[in-house]
Design a protein around this motif. Sequence first.
Motif, PDB file in Angstrom:
ATOM      1  N   GLN A   1       1.178  12.873   0.083  1.00 51.36           N
ATOM      2  CA  GLN A   1       0.492  13.899   0.159  1.00 51.36           C
ATOM      3  C   GLN A   1       1.452  15.128   0.764  1.00 51.36           C
TER       4      GLN A   1
ATOM      5  N   ALA B   1       1.156   5.625  -0.234  1.00 49.02           N
ATOM      6  CA  ALA B   1       0.571   7.135  -0.290  1.00 49.02           C
ATOM      7  C   ALA B   1       1.343   8.233  -0.304  1.00 49.02           C
TER       8      ALA B   1
ATOM      9  N   ARG C   1      -3.280  11.196   7.547  1.00 49.28           N
ATOM     10  CA  ARG C   1      -3.903  11.018   5.975  1.00 49.28           C
ATOM     11  C   ARG C   1      -3.349   9.973   5.173  1.00 49.28           C
ATOM     12  N   CYS C   2      -2.067   9.988   5.167  1.00 47.35           N
ATOM     13  CA  CYS C   2      -1.390   9.155   4.243  1.00 47.35           C
ATOM     14  C   CYS C   2      -1.795   7.518   4.652  1.00 47.35           C
TER      15      CYS C   2
ATOM     16  N   GLY D   1      -6.403   2.342   2.876  1.00 46.36           N
ATOM     17  CA  GLY D   1      -7.771   1.971   2.143  1.00 46.36           C
ATOM     18  C   GLY D   1      -7.663   1.848   0.873  1.00 46.36           C
ATOM     19  N   ARG D   2      -6.484   1.610   0.250  1.00 47.39           N
ATOM     20  CA  ARG D   2      -6.105   1.762  -1.268  1.00 47.39           C
ATOM     21  C   ARG D   2      -5.934  -0.095  -1.354  1.00 47.39           C
TER      22      ARG D   2
ATOM     23  N   GLU E   1      -5.194   6.885   3.791  1.00 48.02           N
ATOM     24  CA  GLU E   1      -5.245   6.431   2.243  1.00 48.02           C
ATOM     25  C   GLU E   1      -4.738   5.026   1.892  1.00 48.02           C
TER      26      GLU E   1
ATOM     27  N   ARG F   1       0.961  -1.177  -0.037  1.00 44.96           N
ATOM     28  CA  ARG F   1       0.058   0.098   0.086  1.00 44.96           C
ATOM     29  C   ARG F   1       0.682   1.092  -0.116  1.00 44.96           C
TER      30      ARG F   1
END
Length: 291
Positions: free
Chosen positions: A187, A185, A281-282, A288-289, A285, A183
């Motif tokens: 941002q 992310a 937040r990362c 959830g990916r 994300e 996974r």
Amino acid sequence: MKPAPFEYHAPATLAEAVNLLQQYEDDGIDAKILAGGQSLMPMLALRVARPDVLIDLRQVAGLTGVREEDGMLVVGAMEPKQTMVDAPLVRQRQPLFQAASEWVGHRQIRNRGSVGGSFAHADPASEYPAVALVLGMEMKAVGPDGERIIPADEFFVTYMTTALESTEVLAEVRIPVMAPGTRWAIQEMARRNGDLALAGVTLTLRMEGGLCSDARIAAFGVNATAVRLTAAEEALEGQPADAALFARAAAAGAEALEEPMTCIHASADYRRHLVKVLTERCLAEAVGRSA
């Protein structure tokens, strides 16, 4: 303003470029590499940089292209950054690097700016050094003594300074292919779209039986170089993924940062706060990916 006068060379081969660097090093003359020019040219125009000689790599053969080789994406140093956004091979085999490239400036800048130029420039607010640390990338340098491979965690030394010798040219960057099940992310926060980041975070991790493992997290725009958030990584290891864990890990990572940079746009406290928020937040994300 106009740049200070300089001598200009456009070698046709990498060997010729290295020979020029060696010649000027021996003569005590300040020579700089010109790659895409998206960072160096403004510095020349403002006379922040005043080299005696520019060695332009745009005519050098063999410094472009993207290929997969032994589990790595091998990218020529002069390949435009926009290629990293558009190339199906990059999107399929290394989606984090593709996503990070989309954060770089605007399309016009990415069309002119080179991948290797960004790594050699080593701007601490750039996305690429942080992604390089998270992915465990390697840099191939070529100099008078031949080739050498420099791991990302040894390549970035301090503010806009790398492990490249003054007589070496960055020829390739080598990016591990994203392993199945990983996974990821990235941002960041900037004043305007396309600006350098005030702060940013990127990460990879794996989920095994609902537990976090192998997290690699890096922040950029906060210290003299991109920095791993090892306290956050350790807080995540073997723990069930939920919002409370993400908040604890993000707080641990932000708290462990050395004093962040400060400027008229963002104080050290604000940058530390951004790292906490962006890490949280990362994590949400990435988990959830779809793997």
